[in-house]
Design an enzyme around this catalytic site. Structure first.
Site, mmCIF file in Angstrom:
data_model
loop_
_atom_site.group_PDB
_atom_site.id
_atom_site.type_symbol
_atom_site.label_atom_id
_atom_site.label_comp_id
_atom_site.label_asym_id
_atom_site.label_seq_id
_atom_site.Cartn_x
_atom_site.Cartn_y
_atom_site.Cartn_z
ATOM 1 N N ALA A 169 -7.547 1.143 7.979
ATOM 2 C CA ALA A 169 -6.401 1.047 8.901
ATOM 3 C C ALA A 169 -6.744 1.647 10.268
ATOM 4 C CB ALA A 169 -5.179 1.754 8.311
ATOM 5 N N THR A 170 -7.165 2.910 10.284
ATOM 6 C CA THR A 170 -7.338 3.632 11.550
ATOM 7 C C THR A 170 -8.272 2.915 12.522
ATOM 8 O OG1 THR A 170 -6.856 5.722 10.475
ATOM 9 C CG2 THR A 170 -8.102 5.857 12.515
ATOM 10 N N SER A 218 -11.923 4.143 7.114
ATOM 11 C CA SER A 218 -12.351 4.296 8.509
ATOM 12 C C SER A 218 -13.267 5.501 8.691
ATOM 13 C CB SER A 218 -11.130 4.478 9.425
ATOM 14 O OG SER A 218 -10.360 3.312 9.422
ATOM 15 N N GLY A 274 -8.907 5.565 2.970
ATOM 16 C CA GLY A 274 -9.507 6.295 4.091
ATOM 17 C C GLY A 274 -10.872 5.758 4.453
ATOM 18 N N HIS A 294 -7.540 10.015 4.780
ATOM 19 C CA HIS A 294 -6.982 9.008 5.691
ATOM 20 C C HIS A 294 -7.118 9.475 7.139
ATOM 21 C CE1 HIS A 294 -4.533 8.137 1.994
ATOM 22 N NE2 HIS A 294 -4.837 6.897 2.350
ATOM 23 N N ASP A 336 0.860 -1.191 0.000
ATOM 24 C CA ASP A 336 0.000 0.000 0.000
ATOM 25 C C ASP A 336 0.897 1.243 0.000
ATOM 26 O OD1 ASP A 336 -2.479 1.360 0.217
ATOM 27 O OD2 ASP A 336 -2.254 1.516 2.400
ATOM 28 N N HIS A 337 0.553 2.233 -0.782
ATOM 29 C CA HIS A 337 1.314 3.491 -0.828
ATOM 30 C C HIS A 337 2.819 3.277 -0.994
ATOM 31 C CE1 HIS A 337 -2.145 5.981 0.014
ATOM 32 N NE2 HIS A 337 -2.466 5.196 1.020
HETATM 33 P P1 13P Z 1 -7.917 4.796 7.177
HETATM 34 O O1 13P Z 1 -6.777 4.751 8.138
HETATM 35 O O2 13P Z 1 -8.601 6.127 7.174
HETATM 36 O O3 13P Z 1 -8.855 3.672 7.342
HETATM 37 O O4 13P Z 1 -7.289 4.678 5.710
HETATM 38 C C1 13P Z 1 -6.549 3.539 5.387
HETATM 39 C C2 13P Z 1 -5.955 3.673 4.032
HETATM 40 O O5 13P Z 1 -6.517 4.232 3.136
HETATM 41 C C3 13P Z 1 -4.649 3.034 3.815
HETATM 42 O O6 13P Z 1 -4.200 3.215 2.520
#
Ligand code: 13P
Length: 282
Positions: free
Chosen positions: A231-232, A210, A208, A178, A80-81
Site C-alpha cells: 500500500a504505502t 512496502s 507491510g 505496515h 483487507d483488515h
Molecule cells: P504497506 O503499506 O507497508 O505496504 O502494507 C500494506 C499492508 O500490509 C496492507 O494490509
C-alpha cells in the site's frame, strides 16, 4: 468480469514457489492501474480495500468497479483488515471473493472463534478467508519490528488457529510492519520456517510489503509466503507526483494532474509483480 477466490491464486503460488502481490486500491483509477499492469505482465493479482478506503466507496461500489475491469489473468477482490463481522458480511454480500477478519489484537480464542464463524458462512459461497495471528504493527522510528502493539506469530498457535477455524490463508508477524520502514526490517526467518513446517503447503501472507529488501522478500517467499500486501509505496508514488506538479503556479489542470499521479503508480505495481515472481504466472 469474473473474479476468483484468492485461495485459488495462493495455492498455485505456494506450489510454484512465488507469491501473489496484493495491492491497496481506492477507486476505479487505481484498480485500472493494477489491471493494466497485470495484463501486460500476464500476472495474477489481488486488489484489496480496508475499512479506510471503504469510508469513501461502499463495498458494492468497489465490487462493481472491480468487476468492470477485464483482468486477463486470475484476480481476486479482498477485504483487507476487516474490523468487524458486519463489514465482512457487507463485502461478501457485495461480491468480494475474499475477506480478512483481523482480530489479531484480541485473545487467541476470540480471534479463532470469530474466524471460525466467518469461514462457516464464507466457504459455502466459495469465498476465501484470511486471518492474522500475532500482530503486524506500524513501522516507527524507534523499532525495526514495528510499534508497541506488534507481537510475533507463535508457530504452534499458527497451526492451531488454522486447524480450529478452517481459514485459507494466515498473515504472520515475523518482524514486518505496515508503513514506511525507518530502519531496514529484520525478519525472523527461523520463526517463518517453523510456521511453514507447522503448516505444510499452506499459504502464508506478508503484510507491510512496502520497503522490504529484495533478498529478504525472496527468502520469505522461499519459506512459504504466498501473498505480499503493498500500500504505502503506491501512495508515496502518487503523492510524490502530485507534490512535484503542484510546486508550480498556476497548479496544473486538476483532472490531468490526478491522472498523471495515478500513472506514477504503474512502476510500483510492475516492481511488485516482478519481485514476487508473479509475472508470467497468469
Ligand atoms: P504497506 O503499506 O507497508 O505496504 O502494507 C500494506 C499492508 O500490509 C496492507 O494490509
Amino acid at each position: 468480469m469474473h473474479l476468483n477466490p484468492m485461495v485459488e491464486l495462493l495455492r498455485k503460488a505456494r506450489a510454484g514457489g512465488y507469491a501473489v502481490p496484493s495491492f491497496c486500491v481506492w477507486g476505479s483509477a487505481s484498480i485500472a492501474v493494477v489491471r493494466r499492469t497485470a495484463n501486460r505482465l500476464k500476472a495474477p493479482v489481488i486488489i484489496m480495500t480496508s475499512s479506510f478506503e471503504l469510508k469513501f466507496f461502499s463495498p458494492a461500489e468497489i465490487a462493481r468497479m472491480a468487476k468492470a475491469e477485464e483482468f486477463e489473468s486470475p484476480a481476486a477482490l479482498l477485504l483487507d483488515h476487516g474490523d468487524s463481522p458486519e463489514l465482512v458480511h457487507a463485502c461478501i454480500d457485495a461480491g468480494y471473493t475474499s475477506v480478512m477478519l483481523d482480530y489479531s489484537l484480541r485473545p487467541f480464542n476470540e480471534n479463532a472463534g470469530a474466524l471460525r464463524e466467518v469461514a462457516r458462512s464464507a466457504h459455502p459461497l466459495g469465498i476465501t478467508v484470511e486471518g492474522e495471528l500475532g500482530h503486524v504493527g506500524k513501522a516507527n522510528s524507534s523499532a525495526a519490528e514495528g510499534d508497541a502493539s506488534s507481537t510475533l506469530t507463535d508457530p504452534d498457535a499458527a497451526a492451531r488457529i488454522v486447524a480450529e477455524t478452517g481459514i485459507d490463508a494466515l498473515a504472520v508477524s515475523i518482524g514486518n510492519a505496515h508503513g514506511q520502514y525507518f530502519r531496514l526490517p529484520r525478519f525472523d526467518f527461523e520463526r517463518l520456517e517453523m510456521i511453514s513446517k507447522a503448516l505444510p503447503g499452506f499459504p502464508l501472507v506478508l503484510h507491510g510489503g512496502s520497503g522490504t529488501p529484495e533478498l529478504d522478500l525472496k527468502k520469505a517467499i522461499s519459506l512459504g509466503i504466498s501473498k505480499v500486501n503493498v500500500a504505502t509505496e503506491l501512495v508515496q508514488a502518487f503523492k510524490k507526483s502530485l507534490l512535484s506538479q503542484w510546486n508550480t503556479e498556476p497548479v496544473p489542470w486538476m483532472p490531468v494532474s490526478i491522472a498523471e499521479a495515478t500513472e506514477a503508480m504503474v512502476p510500483v505495481v510492475e516492481k511488485w509483480i516482478r519481485l514476487t515472481g508473479a509475472a508470467g504466472k497468469g
